[in-house]
Design a protein around this motif. Structure first.
Motif, PDB file in Angstrom:
ATOM      1  N   CYS A   1      12.778  56.057  55.643  1.00 10.01           N
ATOM      2  CA  CYS A   1      12.207  57.250  55.003  1.00 10.01           C
ATOM      3  C   CYS A   1      11.175  56.881  53.942  1.00 10.01           C
ATOM      4  O   CYS A   1      10.122  57.535  53.829  1.00 10.01           O
ATOM      5  CB  CYS A   1      13.322  58.084  54.377  1.00 10.01           C
ATOM      6  N   LEU A   2      11.474  55.859  53.157  1.00 10.61           N
ATOM      7  CA  LEU A   2      10.507  55.418  52.149  1.00 10.61           C
ATOM      8  C   LEU A   2       9.241  54.891  52.810  1.00 10.61           C
ATOM      9  O   LEU A   2       8.134  55.064  52.286  1.00 10.61           O
ATOM     10  CB  LEU A   2      11.137  54.343  51.259  1.00 10.61           C
ATOM     11  N   GLY A   3       9.381  54.270  53.984  1.00  9.93           N
ATOM     12  CA  GLY A   3       8.208  53.811  54.727  1.00  9.93           C
ATOM     13  C   GLY A   3       7.351  54.962  55.196  1.00  9.93           C
ATOM     14  O   GLY A   3       6.110  54.926  55.107  1.00  9.93           O
ATOM     15  N   VAL A   4       8.010  56.042  55.688  1.00  8.32           N
ATOM     16  CA  VAL A   4       7.266  57.232  56.120  1.00  8.32           C
ATOM     17  C   VAL A   4       6.537  57.863  54.938  1.00  8.32           C
ATOM     18  O   VAL A   4       5.362  58.261  55.028  1.00  8.32           O
ATOM     19  CB  VAL A   4       8.225  58.244  56.775  1.00  8.32           C
ATOM     20  N   ALA A   5       7.224  57.967  53.787  1.00 13.09           N
ATOM     21  CA  ALA A   5       6.599  58.539  52.600  1.00 13.09           C
ATOM     22  C   ALA A   5       5.422  57.693  52.135  1.00 13.09           C
ATOM     23  O   ALA A   5       4.388  58.219  51.693  1.00 13.09           O
ATOM     24  CB  ALA A   5       7.640  58.675  51.491  1.00 13.09           C
TER      25      ALA A   5
ATOM     26  N   GLY B   1       9.255  69.664  38.435  1.00 11.61           N
ATOM     27  CA  GLY B   1       7.815  69.801  38.262  1.00 11.61           C
ATOM     28  C   GLY B   1       6.992  68.762  39.008  1.00 11.61           C
ATOM     29  O   GLY B   1       5.920  68.374  38.542  1.00 11.61           O
ATOM     30  N   TRP B   2       7.477  68.361  40.165  1.00  6.14           N
ATOM     31  CA  TRP B   2       6.757  67.304  40.906  1.00  6.14           C
ATOM     32  C   TRP B   2       5.548  67.846  41.662  1.00  6.14           C
ATOM     33  O   TRP B   2       4.752  67.069  42.186  1.00  6.14           O
ATOM     34  CB  TRP B   2       7.713  66.634  41.894  1.00  6.14           C
ATOM     35  N   TYR B   3       5.400  69.179  41.734  1.00  5.58           N
ATOM     36  CA  TYR B   3       4.224  69.736  42.390  1.00  5.58           C
ATOM     37  C   TYR B   3       3.001  69.734  41.472  1.00  5.58           C
ATOM     38  O   TYR B   3       1.887  70.018  41.929  1.00  5.58           O
ATOM     39  CB  TYR B   3       4.493  71.188  42.823  1.00  5.58           C
ATOM     40  N   ALA B   4       3.185  69.453  40.209  1.00  7.24           N
ATOM     41  CA  ALA B   4       2.086  69.544  39.240  1.00  7.24           C
ATOM     42  C   ALA B   4       0.945  68.606  39.624  1.00  7.24           C
ATOM     43  O   ALA B   4       1.170  67.436  39.956  1.00  7.24           O
ATOM     44  CB  ALA B   4       2.589  69.209  37.838  1.00  7.24           C
ATOM     45  N   GLY B   5      -0.260  69.108  39.605  1.00  4.85           N
ATOM     46  CA  GLY B   5      -1.436  68.304  39.911  1.00  4.85           C
ATOM     47  C   GLY B   5      -1.753  68.191  41.376  1.00  4.85           C
ATOM     48  O   GLY B   5      -2.716  67.515  41.750  1.00  4.85           O
TER      49      GLY B   5
ATOM     50  N   ALA C   1       5.596  61.846  44.442  1.00  8.26           N
ATOM     51  CA  ALA C   1       7.001  62.257  44.373  1.00  8.26           C
ATOM     52  C   ALA C   1       7.399  63.226  45.490  1.00  8.26           C
ATOM     53  O   ALA C   1       8.462  63.059  46.109  1.00  8.26           O
ATOM     54  CB  ALA C   1       7.309  62.860  43.006  1.00  8.26           C
ATOM     55  N   PRO C   2       6.594  64.291  45.784  1.00  8.63           N
ATOM     56  CA  PRO C   2       7.024  65.213  46.849  1.00  8.63           C
ATOM     57  C   PRO C   2       7.215  64.558  48.214  1.00  8.63           C
ATOM     58  O   PRO C   2       8.251  64.820  48.875  1.00  8.63           O
ATOM     59  CB  PRO C   2       5.898  66.262  46.866  1.00  8.63           C
ATOM     60  N   PRO C   3       6.281  63.717  48.705  1.00  9.17           N
ATOM     61  CA  PRO C   3       6.548  63.082  50.005  1.00  9.17           C
ATOM     62  C   PRO C   3       7.823  62.254  50.021  1.00  9.17           C
ATOM     63  O   PRO C   3       8.557  62.237  51.014  1.00  9.17           O
ATOM     64  CB  PRO C   3       5.303  62.209  50.225  1.00  9.17           C
ATOM     65  N   VAL C   4       8.092  61.544  48.912  1.00 12.89           N
ATOM     66  CA  VAL C   4       9.318  60.745  48.841  1.00 12.89           C
ATOM     67  C   VAL C   4      10.546  61.653  48.891  1.00 12.89           C
ATOM     68  O   VAL C   4      11.516  61.384  49.615  1.00 12.89           O
ATOM     69  CB  VAL C   4       9.328  59.882  47.562  1.00 12.89           C
TER      70      VAL C   4
ATOM     71  N   GLY D   1      14.239  70.473  44.418  1.00  9.88           N
ATOM     72  CA  GLY D   1      14.077  69.365  43.493  1.00  9.88           C
ATOM     73  C   GLY D   1      12.675  69.290  42.909  1.00  9.88           C
ATOM     74  O   GLY D   1      12.505  69.042  41.702  1.00  9.88           O
ATOM     75  N   CYS D   2      11.678  69.463  43.765  1.00 11.16           N
ATOM     76  CA  CYS D   2      10.286  69.382  43.297  1.00 11.16           C
ATOM     77  C   CYS D   2       9.979  70.492  42.288  1.00 11.16           C
ATOM     78  O   CYS D   2       9.269  70.271  41.296  1.00 11.16           O
ATOM     79  CB  CYS D   2       9.330  69.455  44.480  1.00 11.16           C
TER      80      CYS D   2
END
Length: 353
Positions: free
Chosen positions: A19-23, A101-105, A36-39, A96-97
């Motif tokens: 999964c970390l490889g895909v992210a 606040g992982w969507y910021a930016g 952060a969101p893809p992870v 979680g995002c």
């Protein structure tokens, strides 16, 4: 339902790495977006999908060669796991995002394209991951079958070697009995009684691939009693078996061919005969067996001049190699006029039966 927790933990770590490889690939192709969101999405969707498929498969009747559900149950489980894993993972990752606040930016995205890409990635990753674990399970099964087949082949080869040794011993003993009948019938009768007991023990023990070392020494005692009737005071013998080693398993008829060779080709050719010593002792975690005689001896480098003079030694070497998967060793020390010493080094653990 029995689940191997160590195996499942290994699968979990492999899925997390995948999964970390895909992210990481997503971040590489879209560096302008937060990482952060893809992870979060990759881990959440991947772990839910893995848990549903890899743990859920134990709820169905499975094929022995793969450990996976048979028939259409397997593909349906994978499809259901991917679908449910996608929905649950998406919901958890989105929560979680938003919470942290992982969507910021993040730049604006096309929702339709984003949905299509996420579904495509989930399906491809789910199928690839499921096939990987399916192939790994099947490979492990085939490896186990190969090991089992190899063990059965070794046992069959060991029994074949034993069937070669037993007639060889029997023919030699009958030849000795025939010679004794003509010169001393009463002793021949005693020898026949000994041979009956010896053959009865040999035939019953030959059905196993291993027996206690004490049984091996008991057979040697019977065999030496047979030979002593023929050779009389020309044959002396000593058997040394420590009590601590009596129950150590060894292949049947391992020492008897060496004792037979020592008498027939070492002691009998000498006018005064000689002495034969058979001893066992611990050697580290393994076992050392020794057959030593004070007979005529020979040059080990010289070719054998008698058809059966080294039959027993060759068969013992082959049986040790077969029974112990090449980890045993047979050493020979001899010289003309100085006797012969044969040492068998057996490793630990002793052969499986």
């Amino acid at each position: 339902m029995k689940i191997d927790l160590i195996s499942k933990l290994q699968h979990l770590l492999q899925v997390m790495a995948f999964c970390l490889g895909v992210a990481t690939l997503q971040v590489i192709f879209m560096p302008e977006r937060p990482w952060a969101p893809p992870v979060a999405y990759s881990l959440a969707i991947g772990l839910f999908t893995w848990a549903i498929i890899d743990l859920g498969r134990h709820l169905f009747p499975s094929a022995a060669e793969t450990g996976w559900p048979s028939g259409v149950a397997g593909p349906l489980l994978v499809a259901g796991g991917i679908a449910v894993g996608y929905l649950l993972g998406n919901a958890l990752a989105d929560l979680g995002c938003r919470t942290f606040g992982w969507y910021a930016g993040a730049p604006p995205v096309d929702r339709a394209v984003e949905l299509r890409n996420s579904i495509l990635i989930t399906v491809l990753a789910g199928v690839v991951g499921s096939y990987y674990f399916y192939a790994a399970s099947k490979s492990a099964y085939l490896e186990r079958k190969m090991v089992e087949a190899g063990r059965q082949a070794s046992e069959a080869r060991l029994k074949l070697l034993e069937t070669q040794l037993e007639p060889h011993m029997l023919f030699n003993t009958l030849a000795n009995l025939r010679a004794l009948i003509g010169i001393d019938p009463p002793r021949a009768q005693i020898m026949l009684d000994h041979m009956n007991r010896y053959l009865r023990a040999t035939l019953s023990g030959s059905r196993a691939t291993a027996h206690p070392l004490s049984a091996e020494f008991a057979r040697l005692e019977d065999y030496l009693a047979l030979m002593a009737i023929r050779m009389g005071p020309r044959l002396g013998s000593t058997l040394e078996l420590p009590d601590a080693l009596r129950d150590v398993p060894v292949p049947p008829l391992l020492l008897q061919p060496l004792v037979e060779n020592a008498i027939r080709h070492g002691l009998e050719p000498q006018v005064d005969g000689g002495h034969i010593t058979v001893r066992a002792q611990a050697e580290g975690a393994g076992l050392l067996l020794e057959v030593a005689d004070t007979g005529a001896g020979f040059d080990p480098a010289a070719p054998a001049t008698t058809g059966g003079s080294r039959f027993g030694l060759a068969q013992v070497r082959e049986r040790v190699a077969t029974a112990y998967d090449g980890r045993g060793q047979v050493d020979l020390q001899s010289a003309p006029g100085q006797g012969t010493v044969i040492r068998i080094h057996l490793p630990a653990p002793n052969p499986a039966t």
